[in-house]
Scaffold this motif. Structure first.
Motif, PDB file in Angstrom:
ATOM      1  N   SER A  34       0.813  -1.200   0.000  1.00 50.69           N
ATOM      2  CA  SER A  34       0.000   0.000   0.000  1.00 50.69           C
ATOM      3  C   SER A  34       0.853   1.259   0.000  1.00 50.69           C
ATOM      4  O   SER A  34       0.338   2.356  -0.098  1.00 50.69           O
ATOM      5  N   ALA A  35       2.168   1.114   0.139  1.00 47.62           N
ATOM      6  CA  ALA A  35       3.047   2.269   0.022  1.00 47.62           C
ATOM      7  C   ALA A  35       2.987   2.762  -1.413  1.00 47.62           C
ATOM      8  O   ALA A  35       2.707   2.018  -2.332  1.00 47.62           O
ATOM      9  N   THR A  36       3.252   4.058  -1.589  1.00 49.07           N
ATOM     10  CA  THR A  36       3.116   4.612  -2.934  1.00 49.07           C
ATOM     11  C   THR A  36       4.373   4.463  -3.764  1.00 49.07           C
ATOM     12  O   THR A  36       4.437   4.933  -4.896  1.00 49.07           O
ATOM     13  N   SER A  37       5.408   3.830  -3.213  1.00 52.36           N
ATOM     14  CA  SER A  37       6.607   3.525  -3.984  1.00 52.36           C
ATOM     15  C   SER A  37       6.719   2.013  -4.127  1.00 52.36           C
ATOM     16  O   SER A  37       6.068   1.259  -3.417  1.00 52.36           O
ATOM     17  N   LEU A  40       3.223  -2.030  -7.696  1.00 50.51           N
ATOM     18  CA  LEU A  40       1.824  -2.165  -7.322  1.00 50.51           C
ATOM     19  C   LEU A  40       1.444  -3.624  -7.524  1.00 50.51           C
ATOM     20  O   LEU A  40       1.480  -4.140  -8.643  1.00 50.51           O
ATOM     21  N   GLY A  89      -1.941  -4.436  -3.132  1.00 47.35           N
ATOM     22  CA  GLY A  89      -2.340  -3.028  -3.179  1.00 47.35           C
ATOM     23  C   GLY A  89      -3.663  -2.789  -3.861  1.00 47.35           C
ATOM     24  O   GLY A  89      -4.261  -1.709  -3.706  1.00 47.35           O
ATOM     25  N   ASN A 243      -6.874   4.485  -0.512  1.00 43.84           N
ATOM     26  CA  ASN A 243      -5.768   4.295  -1.456  1.00 43.84           C
ATOM     27  C   ASN A 243      -6.128   4.671  -2.888  1.00 43.84           C
ATOM     28  O   ASN A 243      -5.350   4.416  -3.807  1.00 43.84           O
ATOM     29  N   ASP A 245      -6.122   7.463  -4.343  1.00 42.71           N
ATOM     30  CA  ASP A 245      -5.262   8.486  -4.937  1.00 42.71           C
ATOM     31  C   ASP A 245      -3.802   8.071  -5.041  1.00 42.71           C
ATOM     32  O   ASP A 245      -2.946   8.890  -5.393  1.00 42.71           O
ATOM     33  N   ASP A 246      -3.507   6.816  -4.739  1.00 43.25           N
ATOM     34  CA  ASP A 246      -2.166   6.294  -4.949  1.00 43.25           C
ATOM     35  C   ASP A 246      -1.792   6.522  -6.420  1.00 43.25           C
ATOM     36  O   ASP A 246      -2.520   6.092  -7.321  1.00 43.25           O
ATOM     37  N   ARG A 248       0.212   5.129  -8.360  1.00 42.97           N
ATOM     38  CA  ARG A 248       0.322   3.883  -9.116  1.00 42.97           C
ATOM     39  C   ARG A 248      -1.055   3.361  -9.513  1.00 42.97           C
ATOM     40  O   ARG A 248      -1.255   2.854 -10.617  1.00 42.97           O
ATOM     41  N   VAL A 249      -2.007   3.500  -8.597  1.00 41.70           N
ATOM     42  CA  VAL A 249      -3.383   3.072  -8.875  1.00 41.70           C
ATOM     43  C   VAL A 249      -3.977   3.926  -9.990  1.00 41.70           C
ATOM     44  O   VAL A 249      -4.645   3.416 -10.905  1.00 41.70           O
ATOM     45  N   LYS A 250      -3.723   5.228  -9.939  1.00 43.67           N
ATOM     46  CA  LYS A 250      -4.240   6.119 -10.983  1.00 43.67           C
ATOM     47  C   LYS A 250      -3.647   5.777 -12.344  1.00 43.67           C
ATOM     48  O   LYS A 250      -4.343   5.791 -13.368  1.00 43.67           O
TER      49      LYS A 250
END
Length: 277
Positions: A34-37, A40, A89, A243, A245-246, A248-250
């Motif tokens: 779930s970290a943004t780095s 994913l 994630g 999550n 707005d992560d 990677r998700v976007k």
């Protein structure tokens, strides 16, 4: 499948059982996805979800600056519990009625991000060529989870095989049938087992992904097939609430609804999977 980590239900059973006991524990890997780095990690059913994600991984992700890892799951439970506890994630395998029911029953907080495709539910048979051929007292296998069983019964009702009581909703069961002119009998099975039952029952209602895995072609082999018009059962990318707005998700959401993915779906599945964008 290339670049795809396969995880079976059996291997993951222990993890699913310990969700309530250890979701907030001190596992050093907990929450890492779930970290943004970093990569994913996305949980997905093998077909078509993991195939679509693998297409994205192999053809689109690098140019978009996305490090994508795909993990395959063969059940409809673990992808959500893994998303909730941070083992992955995101996930890609389900529709809104199923997710609503799952969150309500399990206290999870998984939310949709973007709808990608529809897998029409179909009625199949190894014994009959049309619904008119089904004999009185025929046995029909249906998925046994709340939403998919109701969806199966609605498919049968839409094609005149049964009538459901007024107000029958996404939790409908055979008890909600008001008219059953063929006196159909229902065998409730785990969704993944329905295509395997076709030699033992007269017909079975099968989810699109499991139909494809069983080498059935929904657009060709189904006796009746769910309509895609105004269908609420589109499958989407989902994450744990908070999550969305992560970055990677976007990125993944944008790639999953790209012209390249739409063409891949059309070319590979020939109407058995329908892009929703």
């Amino acid at each position: 499948m290339r670049n795809t980590a396969k995880i079976t239900t059996a291997v993951l059973a222990a993890g699913a059982l310990t969700l309530g006991l250890g979701a907030c524990g001190s596992d050093k890997d907990s929450g890492s996805s779930s970290a943004t780095s970093g990569p994913l990690v996305v949980a997905a059913s093998p077909v078509p979800h993991a195939e679509i994600l693998t297409f994205v991984k192999d053809n689109l992700a690098k140019d978009a600056g996305l490090d994508l890892e795909v993990k395959e799951f063969t059940d409809y439970v673990t992808p959500n519990t893994a998303t909730e506890d941070g083992s992955v994630g995101a996930n890609y395998f389900q529709n809104q009625p199923y997710l609503d029911d799952f969150n309500k029953k399990n206290g999870t907080h998984v939310v949709p991000v973007v709808t990608v495709h529809l897998e029409p539910l179909g009625l199949y048979s190894h014994k009959f060529k049309s619904v008119d051929d089904l004999k009185s007292g025929a046995t029909v296998a249906v998925p046994n989870d709340t939403v998919n069983e109701a969806r199966a019964l609605k498919l049968l009702a839409a094609n005149g095989l049964i009538t459901l009581k007024d107000g029958a909703d996404n939790s409908a069961t055979p008890a909600d049938i008001s008219e059953n002119p063929k006196n159909l009998k229902f065998k409730e099975l785990e969704a993944a087992q329905t295509p395997r039952s076709l030699d033992d029952v007269d017909a079975a209602v099968v989810n699109g992904n499991y139909a494809i895995e069983a080498d059935l072609k929904p657009s060709k082999d189904a006796l009746v097939l769910e309509s895609a018009t105004d269908n609420p059962y589109g499958n989407f990318l989902a994450v744990k609430e908070g999550n969305e707005d992560d970055p990677r998700v976007k990125k993944l959401a944008k790639l999953l609804t790209s012209p390249e993915v739409k063409k891949f779906i059309e070319d590979k599945y020939a109407g058995s999977v329908i892009a929703s964008f």
